[in-house]
Structures are given as C-alpha cells and as structure tokens.
Design an enzyme around this catalytic site. Sequence first.
Site, PDB file in Angstrom:
ATOM      1  N   SER A  68       7.112  23.377 -63.861  1.00  0.00           N
ATOM      2  CA  SER A  68       7.703  23.151 -62.524  1.00  0.00           C
ATOM      3  C   SER A  68       8.576  23.526 -62.244  1.00  0.00           C
ATOM      4  CB  SER A  68       6.832  21.861 -62.020  1.00  0.00           C
ATOM      5  OG  SER A  68       6.033  21.246 -62.482  1.00  0.00           O
ATOM      6  N   GLU A  74       7.610  22.931 -73.000  1.00  0.00           N
ATOM      7  CA  GLU A  74       6.834  23.085 -71.541  1.00  0.00           C
ATOM      8  C   GLU A  74       5.916  22.055 -72.257  1.00  0.00           C
ATOM      9  OE1 GLU A  74       6.356  27.053 -69.851  1.00  0.00           O
ATOM     10  OE2 GLU A  74       4.592  26.820 -70.950  1.00  0.00           O
ATOM     11  N   ASN A 126       6.055  33.839 -65.961  1.00  0.00           N
ATOM     12  CA  ASN A 126       5.270  33.742 -66.854  1.00  0.00           C
ATOM     13  C   ASN A 126       3.522  33.678 -65.165  1.00  0.00           C
ATOM     14  OD1 ASN A 126       2.111  33.425 -67.682  1.00  0.00           O
ATOM     15  ND2 ASN A 126       2.754  31.537 -68.324  1.00  0.00           N
ATOM     16  N   TRP A 127       3.082  35.263 -65.136  1.00  0.00           N
ATOM     17  CA  TRP A 127       2.305  35.597 -63.845  1.00  0.00           C
ATOM     18  C   TRP A 127       0.769  34.502 -64.652  1.00  0.00           C
ATOM     19  CZ3 TRP A 127       3.250  40.799 -61.844  1.00  0.00           C
ATOM     20  CH2 TRP A 127       4.310  41.222 -61.250  1.00  0.00           C
ATOM     21  N   LYS A 128       0.443  34.290 -65.700  1.00  0.00           N
ATOM     22  CA  LYS A 128      -1.190  33.604 -65.669  1.00  0.00           C
ATOM     23  C   LYS A 128      -2.091  34.615 -65.105  1.00  0.00           C
ATOM     24  CE  LYS A 128       1.000  29.451 -66.034  1.00  0.00           C
ATOM     25  NZ  LYS A 128       1.227  27.740 -65.916  1.00  0.00           N
ATOM     26  N   GLU A 187      -2.113  26.277 -71.809  1.00  0.00           N
ATOM     27  CA  GLU A 187      -3.537  26.380 -71.253  1.00  0.00           C
ATOM     28  C   GLU A 187      -4.266  27.192 -72.291  1.00  0.00           C
ATOM     29  OE1 GLU A 187      -1.462  28.805 -67.781  1.00  0.00           O
ATOM     30  OE2 GLU A 187      -0.589  27.253 -67.015  1.00  0.00           O
ATOM     31  N   HIS A 205       0.299  29.374 -75.822  1.00  0.00           N
ATOM     32  CA  HIS A 205       0.526  28.462 -74.017  1.00  0.00           C
ATOM     33  C   HIS A 205       0.326  27.323 -74.237  1.00  0.00           C
ATOM     34  CE1 HIS A 205       1.218  27.831 -70.052  1.00  0.00           C
ATOM     35  NE2 HIS A 205       2.118  28.266 -69.888  1.00  0.00           N
ATOM     36  N   GLY A 254       2.582  22.813 -63.898  1.00  0.00           N
ATOM     37  CA  GLY A 254       1.720  23.612 -62.445  1.00  0.00           C
ATOM     38  C   GLY A 254       1.268  21.863 -61.591  1.00  0.00           C
TER      39      GLY A 254
END
Length: 248
Positions: free
Chosen positions: A209, A164, A10-12, A96, A94, A170
């Site tokens: 992480s 997650e 997941n490159w975000k 976020e 997700h 992160g």
Amino acid sequence: MSRAFIIAANWKMNKGPHEAEVFFEEFLKGTERFENYLFFISDINLHVAQKYLPQNNIGWGAQNIYFEEEGAFTGETSAKALSEFGATHVLIGHSERRQIFNESDEWVSQKVKVAQQFALTPVICVGETWPERQAGETQKIIIKQLKASLQRADLSQKIIVAYEPVWAIGTGQVASVEQAVEAHKTLRQALNQLKPDLGEITSILYGGSVKPENAKELSDPKDIDGFLVGGASLSPQGLAGIYDNSSF
Ligand code: 13P
C-alpha cells in the site's frame, strides 16, 4: 555504506501490451531520472519493456521464473530465456506466489540460484500474515523465509530483498514506519549473520500500500531503501509521485 534507493513497480496481472506501451510513452516523457526504477511486468508484456527500458538504463524483468533450465514444464518461463531476452532482474517469492500457488521456501531458493546463474538480480520477497503478526511471530517468520530463500544463493552476487507484510498488500492498510523499520533492521541483521556486511550493502525495499501520500514518511528512515509498489505503479503519475515524494 550507501545503498541504492530503488522504486520497483510490480504490475502483477494487469495491463496488456497496448496499455504497457501507453504507460511507458507517458512515463518516459514525464521524467529524466530513471536510474532508480525497476519494472516487473507479466511475461506477455516483456517485449514492451525490452523496447522502452534498456536505452533508459531502467532494470526490468518477470514476476516469476521456474527453477529448471529448460524442459517439459508447460506454462513456465526459464531464467535462461528471460536473461537472453534482456531482462536484468526477477521477482522471486512474492506472497501471492507463495499463497495462491503454494510456492515454498525450497522452491524460492532454487529460483534464486537459477536466476543468479543467468545473471538476473533476484528481488526476494518475504513477509508475515496478519495472524502471524498478531501471534508475535513476525521476526521469526521473516528471518526463516529470508534464510531459507538464500540457502542456495551466491552471496557474492547482488541480491535485493523486499519486506512485504501480507496484510498490507492491496489493502490500503500500510505498515507503520516503526513496524517497517523493525522488520528491515531484523532482515539486515539476518543478512549480516549470513555474510559479514551483507546487510549493509543489500537494498531492502518495503512493499504494501505504498502511495505518493505515504512515500515521504516511509522513505525517511535509513533502513528503508526503497519500495515495491503494486496498485500505485499502474499509473505514471502514481509511480512518479512516489519517486518525487521520497527522500533519498
Ligand atoms: P500494493 O502496493 O498494491 O499494496 O501491492 C504491493 C505488492 O504486492 C508489490 O509487490
């Protein structure tokens, strides 16, 4: 029953098209074992995925979709367009998106439904916050998120689940193997309650992480079927290192 082991990147909101090209040129040179990877990259880079990944049988897709088929929804991407473009998967719910963009379980469930309608495999994310874990609510929260997210799903079609924990994303603060396994077992049982054996055939990924250094211990337990990787997936070495160190 064996489940596919998956390493999903997941490159975000990282990389532009040029950096994406450079990544794939290097990544694809470095390995011949591609079938376990998935890539979730921002919409502006999807044409790069389309150029490099289908011929290597690597699944790819967007990090979000909107749940309407088309219409006046400025700034959104539809499952229909994503599917027509050649994507195979889509990340849904997700943390976020849930936290920064106020995405509800209700929306997540509608997105799962429309993804399936357009033959995209949804990767559905669930996970508790640190205060929720401290309050002993982890199991309750992730079961609620999972069941609500799947309320409109066609359970005869493939889904992938990602656990997650929000506090591990992160932060460098990875969940312990015991914490991850407990959550994965809980999710598997919840899936089995929704449909007999669904938990046995559904890959449940851990995210938060993950790095080459912790991939081995996290991939050892049979309940962890792969990883959803943020930061470490931004370099070919990081992603391949996770693959090489994983036991599956
Ligand atoms: P990190 O691997 O950077 O913690 O991100 C995890 C994640 O959010 C993947 O979806």
